[in-house]
Design an enzyme around this catalytic site. Structure first.
Site, short mmCIF file in Angstrom:
data_model
loop_
_atom_site.label_atom_id
_atom_site.label_comp_id
_atom_site.label_asym_id
_atom_site.label_seq_id
_atom_site.Cartn_x
_atom_site.Cartn_y
_atom_site.Cartn_z
N ASP A 9 0.86 -1.19 0.00
CA ASP A 9 0.00 0.00 0.00
C ASP A 9 0.90 1.24 0.00
O ASP A 9 1.78 1.36 0.84
CB ASP A 9 -0.90 -0.01 1.24
CG ASP A 9 -1.94 1.10 1.19
OD1 ASP A 9 -3.14 0.79 1.16
OD2 ASP A 9 -1.55 2.29 1.20
N ASP A 25 -3.52 2.34 -5.53
CA ASP A 25 -2.30 2.35 -4.72
C ASP A 25 -2.08 1.09 -3.88
O ASP A 25 -1.18 1.08 -3.04
CB ASP A 25 -2.24 3.62 -3.85
CG ASP A 25 -2.77 3.42 -2.45
OD1 ASP A 25 -3.79 2.74 -2.29
OD2 ASP A 25 -2.14 3.95 -1.52
N GLU A 26 -2.87 0.06 -4.08
CA GLU A 26 -2.60 -1.14 -3.28
C GLU A 26 -2.86 -2.42 -4.06
O GLU A 26 -3.68 -2.45 -4.98
CB GLU A 26 -3.40 -1.13 -1.97
CG GLU A 26 -4.88 -1.09 -2.17
CD GLU A 26 -5.64 -1.15 -0.84
OE1 GLU A 26 -5.33 -1.99 0.00
OE2 GLU A 26 -6.56 -0.34 -0.71
P1 TTP Z 1 -5.15 5.19 0.94
O1 TTP Z 1 -4.14 4.12 0.69
O2 TTP Z 1 -6.29 4.88 1.81
O3 TTP Z 1 -4.42 6.46 1.57
P2 TTP Z 1 -3.00 7.08 1.29
O4 TTP Z 1 -2.21 6.24 0.34
O5 TTP Z 1 -3.16 8.50 0.85
O6 TTP Z 1 -2.33 7.10 2.72
P3 TTP Z 1 -1.76 5.86 3.56
O7 TTP Z 1 -0.29 6.12 3.69
O8 TTP Z 1 -2.48 5.93 4.86
O9 TTP Z 1 -2.05 4.62 2.78
O10 TTP Z 1 -5.72 5.69 -0.43
C1 TTP Z 1 -4.91 5.80 -1.61
C2 TTP Z 1 -5.30 7.04 -2.41
O11 TTP Z 1 -6.68 6.97 -2.78
C3 TTP Z 1 -5.12 8.32 -1.63
O12 TTP Z 1 -3.81 8.88 -1.77
C4 TTP Z 1 -6.19 9.21 -2.19
C5 TTP Z 1 -7.27 8.27 -2.69
N1 TTP Z 1 -8.43 8.24 -1.77
C6 TTP Z 1 -9.53 9.01 -2.07
O13 TTP Z 1 -9.56 9.69 -3.09
N2 TTP Z 1 -10.58 8.98 -1.19
C7 TTP Z 1 -10.59 8.25 -0.05
O14 TTP Z 1 -11.57 8.29 0.71
C8 TTP Z 1 -9.45 7.46 0.26
C9 TTP Z 1 -9.42 6.63 1.52
C10 TTP Z 1 -8.39 7.49 -0.63
MG MG Z 2 -2.05 4.17 0.64
#
Ligand code: TTP
Ligand code: MG
Length: 360
Positions: A11, A106-107
């Site tokens: 992730d 992103d995952e």
């Molecule tokens: P996430 O992996 O949930 O968050 P992140 O990568 O920004 O942070 P973390 O280090 O905690 O993993 O989500 C990935 C991307 O998806 C995030 O950068 C932006 C987008 N996203 C949205 O647009 N809306 C949302 O509600 C979430 C949770 C994420």
């Molecule tokens: Mg993330």
């Protein structure tokens, strides 16, 4: 217990925000909020780790985020850049295993059970993937390693940012016992509330309930909870989950001759396809129109949008635009089709606010 598999969950850290910090050095080491402008009705897509101490999180109204951290820099999302970074990360996954399952941009889950790389050590493979991602994209990933999807996903969250966390088969069951139920992937807010009301706070509490009772409380999800509370999750990593495209087409008994008729039919086909996309919980970024003229000459016209086709009410004008560069209205048409592609699994929370993100 399926202790033989080796699953990695990757992730990306603060994904959208880190892409911005990579591309704009003036944003580095600063609280960055990607999403709607602070004076709009928009919401936060994500924020950089420098903004996290201010309790800012995804899906929070941008106006609230501004009040919590007025010095933060608000940045408009650039979905093309995130999409491109996502594709490069997937290329890297493919270098390590054919068996990977992207969950969102992103995952992804990777099954490296049969890999001979790094002496078959999933931890070393995860480390190598993180390094490769850093080297090739300039972005930071966290990795969770375990013997099933449920625990690998939990693990990737344990040591963020730049994390690497292993839950071994020996630790799995105990690990889940101590885990608060809100941390269980697949337990939403509503279910967590229901569990709290029943006095179920941790995996241990969940484990005390029989399969029958869990089924009675949680229906079809009952067996899933029963198993994961014991650290058991047999779901395979599925690399065919996201279809590449989805579409429908019609051949007409009588040729279509006017632009208005063509538009009417295309809109109908598009609505049908969109319904399928929504049912499958997917987002689609590319809309393609297919036209076969009466002489069997076939043309297609496409448009890729920065947001999902499901998030716009302007599909009519997109269709009109796509027809501009065709002979529709001049030549008669025997077949029309609509295809949606660039499919992604739909993000659970903010997509309904996505239009607000553009509210600049
Ligand atoms: P996430 O992996 O949930 O968050 P992140 O990568 O920004 O942070 P973390 O280090 O905690 O993993 O989500 C990935 C991307 O998806 C995030 O950068 C932006 C987008 N996203 C949205 O647009 N809306 C949302 O509600 C979430 C949770 C994420
Ligand atoms: Mg993330």
């Amino acid at each position: 217990m399926d202790s033989t598999r080796k699953i990695i969950h990757i992730d990306m850290d603060a994904f959208f925000a880190t892409v911005e910090q990579r591309d704009f050095p003036q944003y580095r080491n600063k609280p960055i909020i990607v999403g709607g402008a602070p004076d709009s009705r928009g919401v936060v897509a994500t924020c950089s780790y420098e903004a996290r101490p201010y309790s800012i999180h995804s899906a929070m109204p941008s106006s609230r985020a501004y009040r919590l951290c007025p010095q933060a820099i608000f940045v408009k999302p650039r979905f093309e850049a995130y999409h491109e970074a996502s594709m490069r990360i997937r290329e890297i996954f493919a270098e390590y295993t054919e068996l990977f399952e992207p969950l969102s941009l992103d995952e992804a889950y990777l099954d490296v059970s049969d890999s001979a790389l790094h002496q078959g050590s999933a931890t070393l493979i995860a480390k190598a993937i993180k390094a490769k991602i850093k080297q090739k994209t300039g972005l930071i990933a966290s990795a969770g390693i375990s013997y099933n999807k449920f625990l690998a996903k939990i693990a990737s969250d344990m040591d963020k940012p730049d994390g690497l966390y292993l839950i071994t088969p020996e630790q799995g069951a105990q690990f889940v016992e101590r885990l608060p139920v809100e941390k269980f992937h697949g337990v939403g807010k509503a279910t967590a509330g229901k569990m709290q009301a029943l006095g179920i706070k941790t995996g241990k509490d969940l484990k005390l309930l029989s399969l029958e009772v869990l089924q009675q409380y949680f229906g079809k999800s009952g067996p899933y909870y029963y198993h994961i509370s014991r650290g058991i999750d047999t779901r395979p990593v599925n690399n065919h989950r996201v279809r590449k495209s989805l579409g429908v087409e019609t051949t007409f008994q009588q040729d279509i001759t006017t632009k208005e008729d063509a538009l009417e039919h295309l809109q109908h086909l598009l609505d049908k396809t969109l319904k399928k996309i929504v049912e499958k919980k997917l987002d689609a970024h590319t809309l393609t129109v297919k036209i076969k003229y009466h002489d069997f000459i076939l043309i297609t016209r496409s448009r890729t949008l920065p947001h999902s086709v499901t998030d716009t009410s302007a599909t009519r004008s997109i269709l009109e635009d796509l027809l501009k560069d065709t002979a529709i209205g001049k030549r008669s048409v025997r077949l029309l089709g609509v295809t949606l592609s660039s499919l992604e699994n739909r993000h659970a929370i903010t997509r309904s606010h996505q239009m607000d993100l553009f509210d600049y």
